[in-house]
Design a protein around this motif. Structure first.
Motif, PDB file in Angstrom:
ATOM      1  N   UNK A   1       5.035   7.847 -25.884  1.00 34.26           N
ATOM      2  CA  UNK A   1       5.675   6.790 -25.087  1.00 34.26           C
ATOM      3  C   UNK A   1       6.327   7.311 -23.810  1.00 34.26           C
ATOM      4  N   UNK A   2       5.953   8.513 -23.402  1.00 36.75           N
ATOM      5  CA  UNK A   2       6.523   9.058 -22.164  1.00 36.75           C
ATOM      6  C   UNK A   2       5.887   8.383 -20.952  1.00 36.75           C
ATOM      7  N   UNK A   3       6.646   8.324 -19.884  1.00 36.86           N
ATOM      8  CA  UNK A   3       6.174   7.748 -18.623  1.00 36.86           C
ATOM      9  C   UNK A   3       6.404   8.777 -17.531  1.00 36.86           C
ATOM     10  N   UNK A   4       5.336   9.128 -16.828  1.00 35.54           N
ATOM     11  CA  UNK A   4       5.421  10.153 -15.795  1.00 35.54           C
ATOM     12  C   UNK A   4       5.765   9.527 -14.452  1.00 35.54           C
ATOM     13  N   UNK A   5       6.837   9.995 -13.805  1.00 25.26           N
ATOM     14  CA  UNK A   5       7.145   9.469 -12.473  1.00 25.26           C
ATOM     15  C   UNK A   5       6.069   9.820 -11.454  1.00 25.26           C
ATOM     16  N   UNK A   6       5.351  10.902 -11.705  1.00 25.04           N
ATOM     17  CA  UNK A   6       4.263  11.286 -10.803  1.00 25.04           C
ATOM     18  C   UNK A   6       3.148  10.257 -10.869  1.00 25.04           C
ATOM     19  N   UNK A   7       2.826   9.807 -12.091  1.00 24.95           N
ATOM     20  CA  UNK A   7       1.822   8.757 -12.252  1.00 24.95           C
ATOM     21  C   UNK A   7       2.304   7.443 -11.647  1.00 24.95           C
ATOM     22  N   UNK A   8       3.590   7.141 -11.826  1.00 24.63           N
ATOM     23  CA  UNK A   8       4.137   5.890 -11.290  1.00 24.63           C
ATOM     24  C   UNK A   8       4.055   5.871  -9.773  1.00 24.63           C
ATOM     25  N   UNK A   9       4.349   6.996  -9.141  1.00 22.33           N
ATOM     26  CA  UNK A   9       4.265   7.047  -7.679  1.00 22.33           C
ATOM     27  C   UNK A   9       2.826   6.890  -7.214  1.00 22.33           C
ATOM     28  N   UNK A  10       1.906   7.431  -7.987  1.00 23.34           N
ATOM     29  CA  UNK A  10       0.498   7.300  -7.626  1.00 23.34           C
ATOM     30  C   UNK A  10       0.025   5.849  -7.757  1.00 23.34           C
TER      31      UNK A  10
ATOM     32  N   UNK B   1       0.815  -1.216   0.000  1.00 24.78           N
ATOM     33  CA  UNK B   1       0.000   0.000   0.000  1.00 24.78           C
ATOM     34  C   UNK B   1       0.841   1.256   0.000  1.00 24.78           C
ATOM     35  N   UNK B   2       1.940   1.242  -0.773  1.00 30.92           N
ATOM     36  CA  UNK B   2       2.885   2.361  -0.753  1.00 30.92           C
ATOM     37  C   UNK B   2       2.271   3.709  -1.123  1.00 30.92           C
ATOM     38  N   UNK B   3       1.429   3.779  -2.164  1.00 32.80           N
ATOM     39  CA  UNK B   3       0.878   5.105  -2.513  1.00 32.80           C
ATOM     40  C   UNK B   3       0.137   5.767  -1.366  1.00 32.80           C
ATOM     41  N   UNK B   4      -0.423   4.961  -0.438  1.00 29.27           N
ATOM     42  CA  UNK B   4      -1.146   5.523   0.691  1.00 29.27           C
ATOM     43  C   UNK B   4      -0.233   5.761   1.887  1.00 29.27           C
ATOM     44  N   UNK B   5       0.723   4.861   2.115  1.00 28.26           N
ATOM     45  CA  UNK B   5       1.561   4.952   3.313  1.00 28.26           C
ATOM     46  C   UNK B   5       2.667   5.991   3.189  1.00 28.26           C
ATOM     47  N   UNK B   6       3.263   6.075   2.020  1.00 30.75           N
ATOM     48  CA  UNK B   6       4.445   6.919   1.867  1.00 30.75           C
ATOM     49  C   UNK B   6       4.195   8.390   2.212  1.00 30.75           C
ATOM     50  N   UNK B   7       3.093   8.998   1.763  1.00 27.72           N
ATOM     51  CA  UNK B   7       2.876  10.408   2.127  1.00 27.72           C
ATOM     52  C   UNK B   7       2.813  10.638   3.637  1.00 27.72           C
TER      53      UNK B   7
END
Length: 998
Positions: free
Chosen positions: A678-687, A33-39
């Motif tokens: 083909x771009x990949x957003x790190x912001x989306x990946x973290x989410x 559950x990293x997207x929820x715990x990390x913040x």
């Protein structure tokens, strides 16, 4: 009164032994559950000022300073941005873990064209003209735009788990920083290391400014190629008079600025007769000319194939030949003679072997013409149009417009009417420079600019010691790069010397930046823009020399420190000049500095100003970061501009080591771009995944080369993460209730398997430490993951789970000696691995540490474990009511280097793998359900190892290879099939003993 039966007694009566078995227990969940715990973890760090705690804990320690290269503040964080900062964070965290004081001060580059261009785009959308807005107002908008993206990127980088002094970043637009940049510029001026000259530079007609090489990218385009005939009017070779010299070019727009024709002295030329015309061309290129002219009907008078070749001339014989411009009838500039000039750059690779020269628009052209007294004419304006008074096509353009250069465009049309166009076709494919930001084509354009000379002796830099002294001080070895440096060096020599003394990771970076510095032209400092640090010089209108007065310079620096770049204006000119000079006698330079000069000065602002106390060296030195880390493109960018700025003012590099990483490609190996989708957003990946998954990816790839990212790759990384997480989950559960009373402190008294695992841990420790020293984070992460997966989960944990679960009872409240040794080693493993993992999985390691020691503070305050002295309890060791010690456990006997033990167990593990392989077919055929039901025969069974335990089988015998289902019965508690178990469900001797009441 009847005693209440114990759980052991009840178990024997009912045959249900579940309550008598120790099963790992932990609140640490399997699902991350990293997207929820990390913040939430990040918020706790910020609230508790973790960065301040780390700085205080490392105060006075050996220092390691990584100087952050400033990214542009103009957009969301992209995947390359994320990789770069994860690597920087890994450097800082591993050095901190090793006990060093390793502060990180993030920074941003806030000036220059990227931001100015974005603000201009906003103006254009509103149909406003930037030039009609007061420059102070425009700069204020640029400043606000930059600040917005600084704040945005700062929050995104925090979310990525990057630690640092986020409340006090450095910004090149801070007034103090701007004043420092001005001060550094004026050092070059004071040392006579600036000059104003007209040279061709990369120029963007769209952005109306000169560009640095680092601001250029190359894209394939299709251009118009033309062959043009210049009539020869004079020559020592009489036969050439009246003939036509044929030139070939892919830039038709340069023909209106032609001033000469270059030939190769060693090339052989021929005179082709065709009708009443004769054409001079290199012999080796006749066929190519025939193909172009024969296939194109737009030319006039072109020689077809089958023409007659007569007379071969050596290029050197063409000296003294003069031609006239095809548009000579226009008079003036076009009526001047066009001399033939010898050029060693002329080849027969393509074209005609004769090259038309436009000193305004080419480096070779400029140098050759300048040497022969032909000066630039500045016909092309900043917007790419010919100036209004130009005799041919005045006021027309833009010169980079394909239609303007097309076979039916104005240039080709006029040349055709003049009878000079032999061929024209819009089909020439080639690579061409474009502006990195506007994506528009650029041109070489000669304009007055400010330069730093590369080959002028820097008298302000102290000469090197005599060669003999250097030989003695450096152990009898003189580096070749030092040759010639006994006298004051040139900037190029000083830079090459500094490159030689710098560590490069990977090593190939040395040759890359070295080749660039070795061949680079003088450094173009000036830009014709508004948003940036001005070139704060006053130039004498009579002499053309700039004023070099320390008092005036000090006034300028003080004013910029107080009011920023807006302080450099006409209204204050006399104030700066004081009573000694008259402002009317001086030109105030309005160009701004190349933004690479800005970023090249950051070492002076960040490392030397004292504004960040953590960066002040304990030994009093003020220069040279331990490491610069950026992408490989910065060999021509920030690495180089920092090197040149520092060598030009201090005679040395601003860094001791340079680490470079490659670029992130998509899963198929293609460069990422919005147009390809083909771009990949790190912001989306973290989410979607969490920051730790992204960090694990970045530190798992070979970042020194170009690398890939994609859905399948991230799925594999997520699987790797789950295995690491489960290893920690097992450790936490298996150590539930562990106390110092249970610990075995004598390593020599432990079973051999435990000693083997400690030996492996010691070897891992050495390898990880070496990887940190080598900045080899790919190996670091792989070693850590392999140890957890292969040595622990698939081997050690698997073997010892029986001891963990079943060697505990009322008769042995701490468990057997083997179980105690196992848990003691697990505790050692936990303390080591959570530290090793902390720089990689910054959030997960904090969650792991906090689960076991809720009140012990952050895992990131801990230091590298002292594996060599693990297990013997020392002062402050282990958990206490206040939590766990920040110091690692100490050890007794040295374990590293026990090769005999390692080799022995390596052979055992090979045999174990063979046994597992032979058991698997029986499992697939459902002859057995688990390895516990198997009996194994081995050729080499025996010795002092419990093979049944290691292989997790019923029994192991010596004999020919064989595996069969055992006939032994199954213990109802430990499920092992043993000879002493009388019936299925009854107890083995071990289980009966541990359940016996004391």
């Amino acid at each position: 009164m009847t005693d209440t039966p114990s759980s052991e007694q009840r178990a024997k009566e009912t045959g249900d032994y579940r309550d008598t078995v120790f099963l790992p227990k932990t609140d640490f969940p399997m699902k991350a559950g990293l997207p929820q715990k990390e913040p939430a973890i990040l918020a706790k760090w910020l609230e508790g000022n973790l960065e301040g705690q780390i700085r205080e804990a490392r105060r006075g320690r050996d220092q390691f300073i990584l100087h952050d290269g400033p990214p542009y503040a103009n957009g969301d964080m992209h995947i390359g941005h994320a990789l770069n900062h994860i690597l920087k964070d890994m450097v800082v965290r591993t050095q901190t873990l090793k006990g060093k004081d390793a502060p990180y001060v993030p920074g941003w580059d806030c000036h220059g064209l990227p931001i100015e261009w974005k603000v201009e785009e906003q103006y254009r959308k509103k149909k406003l003209n930037k030039d009609e807005v007061p420059v102070e107002e425009f700069r204020a908008e640029c400043r606000a735009y930059a600040q917005h993206w600084v704040d945005t990127q700062r929050e995104q980088l925090k979310r990525l788990g990057i630690g640092g002094d986020w409340d006090h970043p450095y910004l090149t637009m801070d007034y103090e920083a701007e004043a420092t940049i001005v001060r550094e510029l004026l050092k070059f001026a004071a040392n006579d290391m600036l000059y104003r000259g007209a040279k061709p530079v990369m120029w963007s007609p769209v952005e109306k400014t000169a560009l640095a090489e680092a601001e250029i990218e190359y894209e394939d385009i299709v251009s118009t190629q033309i062959d043009v005939a210049f009539e020869i009017v004079e020559s020592p070779i009489k036969e050439l008079v009246g003939a036509y010299a044929v030139i070939w070019t892919t830039t038709p727009w340069t023909i209106p600025v032609n001033q000469a024709i270059a030939y190769g002295p060693d090339i052989e030329y021929v005179l082709i007769h065709h009708g009443d015309r004769r054409y001079l061309v290199a012999e080796d290129l006749c066929y190519g000319l025939s193909l172009r002219t024969g296939a194109n009907e737009r030319g006039s008078g072109a020689p077809p194939s089958g023409e007659t070749k007569v007379t071969i001339y050596k290029g050197s014989d063409l000296a003294g030949t003069i031609a006239r411009h095809p548009m000579h009838a226009l008079g003036g500039f076009f009526a001047r003679p066009r001399p033939f000039l010898a050029g060693d750059f002329v080849t027969t690779d393509s074209g005609t072997g004769l090259v038309h020269m436009s000193p305004d628009h080419g480096e070779d052209d400029f140098d050759l013409c300048k040497a022969n007294g032909l000066d630039p004419v500045f016909a092309v304006e900043g917007d790419g149009k010919y100036r209004e008074d130009w005799g041919w096509l005045g006021g027309q353009g833009s010169v980079i417009n394909p239609k303007f250069n097309a076979p039916d465009g104005p240039i080709c049309t006029d040349l055709r009417e003049a009878g000079a166009l032999l061929a024209a076709s819009a089909d020439y494919k080639h690579s061409y420079p474009h502006s990195w930001r506007s994506k528009a084509k650029v041109i070489y354009r000669c304009t007055p600019q400010w330069f730093v000379p590369m080959d002028k002796v820097m008298t302000h830099i102290e000469p090197k010691a005599p060669r003999e002294q250097r030989w003695e001080s450096e152990g009898g070895a003189i580096n070749p790069a030092e040759e010639g440096l006994c006298d004051a060096p040139t900037l190029r020599q000083a830079a090459m010397h500094a490159i030689d003394r710098t560590r490069f990771v990977p090593e190939k970076g040395r040759n890359r930046i070295g080749s660039m510095v070795k061949d680079r032209p003088d450094w173009v400092l000036s830009r014709q823009r508004a948003w940036g640090v001005p070139i704060t010089l006053f130039v004498d209108r009579k002499t053309g020399h700039y004023l070099n007065d320390p008092v005036v310079n000090d006034r300028i620096v003080a004013a910029v420190r107080e009011g920023g770049v807006d302080a450099w204006n006409d209204a204050r000119a006399q104030e700066y000049l004081g009573d000694k000079y008259n402002a009317a006698d001086y030109e105030r330079i309005v160009d701004i500095l190349d933004v690479w000069f800005d970023s090249g000065c950051t070492h002076a602002f960040v490392l030397e100003s004292g504004r960040w106390p953590a960066l002040v060296r304990h030994d009093g030195s003020t220069h040279s970061a331990d490491l610069y880390l950026e992408g490989s493109d910065q060999h021509r960018g920030w690495f180089q501009s920092s090197l040149l700025e520092s060598c030009g003012t201090r005679g040395q590099a601003p860094y001791k080591a340079v680490l470079t990483h490659g670029f992130t490609m998509d899963s198929k190996g293609f460069k990422m771009s919005k147009s390809l989708g083909n771009t990949i957003s790190p912001i989306d990946l973290m989410r979607d995944y969490g920051a730790d998954i992204l960090r694990l990816w970045a530190l798992s790839v070979d970042f020194t080369e170009d690398h890939r990212i994609g859905k399948e790759i991230l799925t594999g990384v997520a699987d790797q993460y789950r295995k690491l997480r489960n290893s920690f989950r097992y450790l936490l559960g298996a150590l539930d209730g562990f106390t110092e009373e249970e610990r075995i402190t004598d390593v020599t008294a432990m079973p051999e398997l435990e000693r083997y695992m400690l030996s492996l841990l010691a070897d891992l420790d050495a390898k990880l430490a070496r990887a940190v020293d080598d900045f080899d984070y790919n190996s670091y992460t792989r070693l850590l993951a392999d140890f957890c997966n292969e040595d622990l989960s698939a081997f050690y944990f698997d073997i010892r789970k029986d001891v963990l679960y079943c060697d505990l009872g009322r008769a042995a409240p701490l468990g057997t000696d083997t179980r105690r040794a196992y848990r003691s080693v697990l505790d050692t493993l936990f303390h080591a691995l959570v530290r090793y993992a902390a720089p990689v999985l910054v959030f997960t390691s904090e969650e792991v540490w906090g689960t076991r020691y809720p009140g012990a503070g952050s895992v990131h305050l801990l230091e590298w474990p002292e594996i060599e002295t693990l297990l013997h309890p020392g002062e402050g060791r282990g958990p206490s009511p206040a939590g766990a010690s920040s110091n690692p456990p100490e050890m007794g006997p040295r374990l590293r280097g026990d090769t005999a033990l390692t080799e022995k167990w390596a052979q055992i593990r090979e045999t174990r793998a063979l046994v597992t392989e032979r058991i698997e077919p029986l499992r697939r055929e459902k002859i057995i359900r688990s390895s516990l039901e198997a009996e194994v025969w081995l050729p080499n069974e025996g010795g002092d190892v419990d093979f049944e335990e290691i292989f997790i089988t019923s029994s192991v015998h010596r004999g020919d290879w064989d595996v069969k289902r055992t006939e032994n019965h199954k213990c109802g508690r430990c499920w092992r099939h043993l000879p002493e178990v009388e019936t299925d469900g009854s107890l083995c001797n071990r289980c009966d003993t541990v359940l016996t009441s004391a």
